[in-house]
Structure formats: C-alpha cells, structure tokens
Design a protein around this motif. Structure first.
Motif, short mmCIF file in Angstrom:
data_model
loop_
_atom_site.label_atom_id
_atom_site.label_comp_id
_atom_site.label_asym_id
_atom_site.label_seq_id
_atom_site.Cartn_x
_atom_site.Cartn_y
_atom_site.Cartn_z
N ALA A 61 0.81 -1.22 0.00
CA ALA A 61 0.00 0.00 0.00
C ALA A 61 0.84 1.27 0.00
O ALA A 61 0.43 2.30 -0.54
CB ALA A 61 -0.95 -0.01 1.20
N ILE A 94 -5.64 -1.94 -5.01
CA ILE A 94 -6.20 -0.83 -5.79
C ILE A 94 -7.68 -1.01 -6.09
O ILE A 94 -8.26 -0.22 -6.84
CB ILE A 94 -5.42 -0.62 -7.10
CG1 ILE A 94 -5.49 -1.86 -8.01
CG2 ILE A 94 -3.96 -0.25 -6.82
CD1 ILE A 94 -4.93 -1.61 -9.40
N THR A 153 -10.17 -4.90 -10.01
CA THR A 153 -9.57 -3.57 -9.92
C THR A 153 -10.39 -2.47 -10.57
O THR A 153 -10.18 -1.28 -10.29
CB THR A 153 -8.19 -3.56 -10.60
OG1 THR A 153 -8.35 -3.83 -12.01
CG2 THR A 153 -7.27 -4.61 -9.98
N TRP A 196 -5.57 5.29 -16.37
CA TRP A 196 -4.53 4.40 -15.87
C TRP A 196 -4.69 3.02 -16.48
O TRP A 196 -5.74 2.67 -17.01
CB TRP A 196 -4.56 4.33 -14.34
CG TRP A 196 -5.79 3.70 -13.75
CD1 TRP A 196 -7.01 4.29 -13.56
CD2 TRP A 196 -5.93 2.36 -13.29
NE1 TRP A 196 -7.89 3.40 -13.01
CE2 TRP A 196 -7.25 2.21 -12.82
CE3 TRP A 196 -5.07 1.27 -13.21
CZ2 TRP A 196 -7.73 1.01 -12.29
CZ3 TRP A 196 -5.54 0.07 -12.68
CH2 TRP A 196 -6.87 -0.04 -12.22
N LEU A 214 1.48 3.17 -3.30
CA LEU A 214 0.40 3.85 -4.02
C LEU A 214 0.52 5.37 -3.95
O LEU A 214 -0.05 6.07 -4.79
CB LEU A 214 -0.96 3.41 -3.47
CG LEU A 214 -1.27 1.91 -3.60
CD1 LEU A 214 -2.63 1.61 -2.98
CD2 LEU A 214 -1.25 1.47 -5.06
N GLY A 226 -11.38 -0.57 -6.22
CA GLY A 226 -12.27 0.53 -5.90
C GLY A 226 -11.64 1.90 -5.90
O GLY A 226 -12.32 2.90 -5.67
N ARG A 227 -10.35 1.96 -6.16
CA ARG A 227 -9.69 3.28 -6.18
C ARG A 227 -9.95 3.99 -7.51
O ARG A 227 -10.09 3.34 -8.55
CB ARG A 227 -8.17 3.12 -5.97
CG ARG A 227 -7.80 2.73 -4.56
CD ARG A 227 -6.29 2.60 -4.42
NE ARG A 227 -5.91 2.31 -3.05
CZ ARG A 227 -5.53 3.22 -2.17
NH1 ARG A 227 -5.48 4.50 -2.52
NH2 ARG A 227 -5.19 2.88 -0.95
N GLU A 228 -10.01 5.30 -7.43
CA GLU A 228 -10.19 6.10 -8.63
C GLU A 228 -9.10 7.17 -8.67
O GLU A 228 -8.74 7.73 -7.63
CB GLU A 228 -11.57 6.76 -8.65
CG GLU A 228 -12.72 5.76 -8.76
CD GLU A 228 -14.06 6.45 -8.89
OE1 GLU A 228 -14.09 7.70 -8.93
OE2 GLU A 228 -15.08 5.74 -8.92
N TRP A 229 -8.59 7.41 -9.88
CA TRP A 229 -7.58 8.43 -10.05
C TRP A 229 -8.03 9.41 -11.11
O TRP A 229 -8.88 9.10 -11.95
CB TRP A 229 -6.25 7.79 -10.44
CG TRP A 229 -5.63 7.04 -9.32
CD1 TRP A 229 -5.08 7.55 -8.18
CD2 TRP A 229 -5.50 5.61 -9.21
NE1 TRP A 229 -4.62 6.54 -7.37
CE2 TRP A 229 -4.85 5.34 -7.97
CE3 TRP A 229 -5.86 4.53 -10.02
CZ2 TRP A 229 -4.56 4.05 -7.53
CZ3 TRP A 229 -5.56 3.25 -9.61
CH2 TRP A 229 -4.93 3.01 -8.36
N ALA A 231 -0.38 9.35 -6.94
CA ALA A 231 -0.90 10.71 -6.83
C ALA A 231 0.14 11.73 -7.26
O ALA A 231 -0.18 12.75 -7.88
CB ALA A 231 -1.34 10.98 -5.39
#
Length: 215
Positions: free
Chosen positions: A114, A155, A182, A164, A117, A157-160, A121
């Motif tokens: 983790a 990752i 993912t 990506w 990550l 449920g993560r949103e950027w 950002a």
C-alpha cells in the motif's frame, strides 16, 4: 457482454507481430528500448514496426531512465504517439520529457504494498497516464516484463484523476479476473502472450483481448 477495455500489447519485435496485435484488437502497441530486455528493439527497427501499425493503433515507446540523447534518437527516428517511462524517473523528469518532446507521457509505478500507491498521486499530477505494474523483485535485471502480479486488492475501488492501465503477470486466463477486481479499463501485457521471450503468439494475443473485453 463485451466491455470497452483497451489493451496494450508491449514488446513487439517484428512487423508481423505488430499486424497480428492490431488484428487481435490491441489499442496500443509497445516498443521496448531497454537494452537488457528480450523485447529490445533499435530505433531503426522500431521505425519499421511503427510504420506497420494500422491507423488508430497508438504507438508507445518504452524507455528506462533514458537520457535526452536516447530519447532524441527515438523520437527523431520513430513515429510515436506516447512515451512510457518505466524507470526511476522523478516528477521533475516527467515534466522535462513532456516539455522537450511534446508527446503524452505514461509513467509506470511499481506496486508491492500500500505504501507504493502514494507515488501514483504524485505522478498523475504531471503524467498523462499511469501504468500500475508489479514492482520487480530484488535483484531483477529489468523493471517490468517479469510475469509477476501484485495484490489487486490494493487498488480495488480506487479512482484516479488520470487514465490508468493495469500491468503485471496478466495472461488470457486471469485478465478478466484482474479487471473485475480492480475496475481497470486498460490493461497491458507482454510476456503473458508469448510462446518464448520476445516472441508473441497470435493465438494468445487474440485470446487475451477477447478475455479482457468479454470477461
């Protein structure tokens, strides 16, 4: 039901492989300029490969901590759509490359846990796309293409903010599961569609794209 998943097939080494990748449905082709890779191509050969790609297929140049001299040669020789930085490049270096070459830049971030990550950002503030890959094992002689996956739950449920792409140990048999875990809308494969290092298999490429879209 078919999904709108974009596939990048990386490390193509012959015009025939490029054509087969495009026919299989790849949205991107990757040309590898890292000399220690079994998928390495020279700028002159890469030019032939890029010219073999049909219109609409994005041509991506993969480099690892390349200096300006090498990037000058690559961009001056090969018709490209994107630069992929796969080394230990800094945020500042990504900005320099974007400004110097005027091409979109995809920055690769290696993930093992983790804590890794946080880099995403940082880089998405300057890069056009992020490629989330498995961090190479200690002692590895290349930063990618090691057929290793990372824990996709890291990752999930993560949103950027930026587009990506997911990479790392993907094969026709697990890419649908990886997408489901993912939420990736883009996936990258190199060794997972090869019959031998650097030798792409047309059937595996077709199977990978089909599994990615229909999984």
């Amino acid at each position: 039901m078919a999904q709108d998943i974009r596939v990048k097939i990386c490390g193509l080494t012959t015009p025939e492989q490029v054509v087969a990748a495009a026919e299989a449905g790849a949205a991107y082709i990757g040309l590898n300029f890292f000399a220690r890779s079994p998928r390495y191509v020279t700028p002159d050969l890469a030019r032939d490969l890029a010219l073999a790609a049909p219109p609409g297929v994005a041509k991506v140049a993969l480099s690892v901590d390349a200096d300006d001299a090498l990037l000058d040669e690559i961009t001056g020789t090969v018709p490209l759509d994107m630069l992929q930085l796969h080394g230990s490049e800094t945020v500042e270096r990504v900005e320099e490359v974007k400004a110097r070459y005027g091409l979109p830049v995809m920055k690769v971030v290696g993930v093992a846990d983790a804590a890794d990550l946080a880099q995403i950002a940082e880089f998405e503030a300057v890069a056009d796309q992020i490629l989330v890959d498995a961090k190479p094992p200690k002692g590895a002689d290349r930063p990618g293409g090691n057929a290793l996956a990372f824990d996709w739950a890291l990752i999930a449920g993560r949103e950027w903010a930026k587009p990506w792409m997911l990479a790392g140990g993907l094969v026709p048999g697990n890419v649908a599961e990886a997408i489901a875990h993912t939420g990736a809308r883009q996936v990258d494969v190199a060794s997972g569609v090869e019959s031998a290092p650097g030798v792409k298999d047309q059937g595996l490429m077709r199977a990978f794209v089909e599994a990615a879209r229909c999984g």
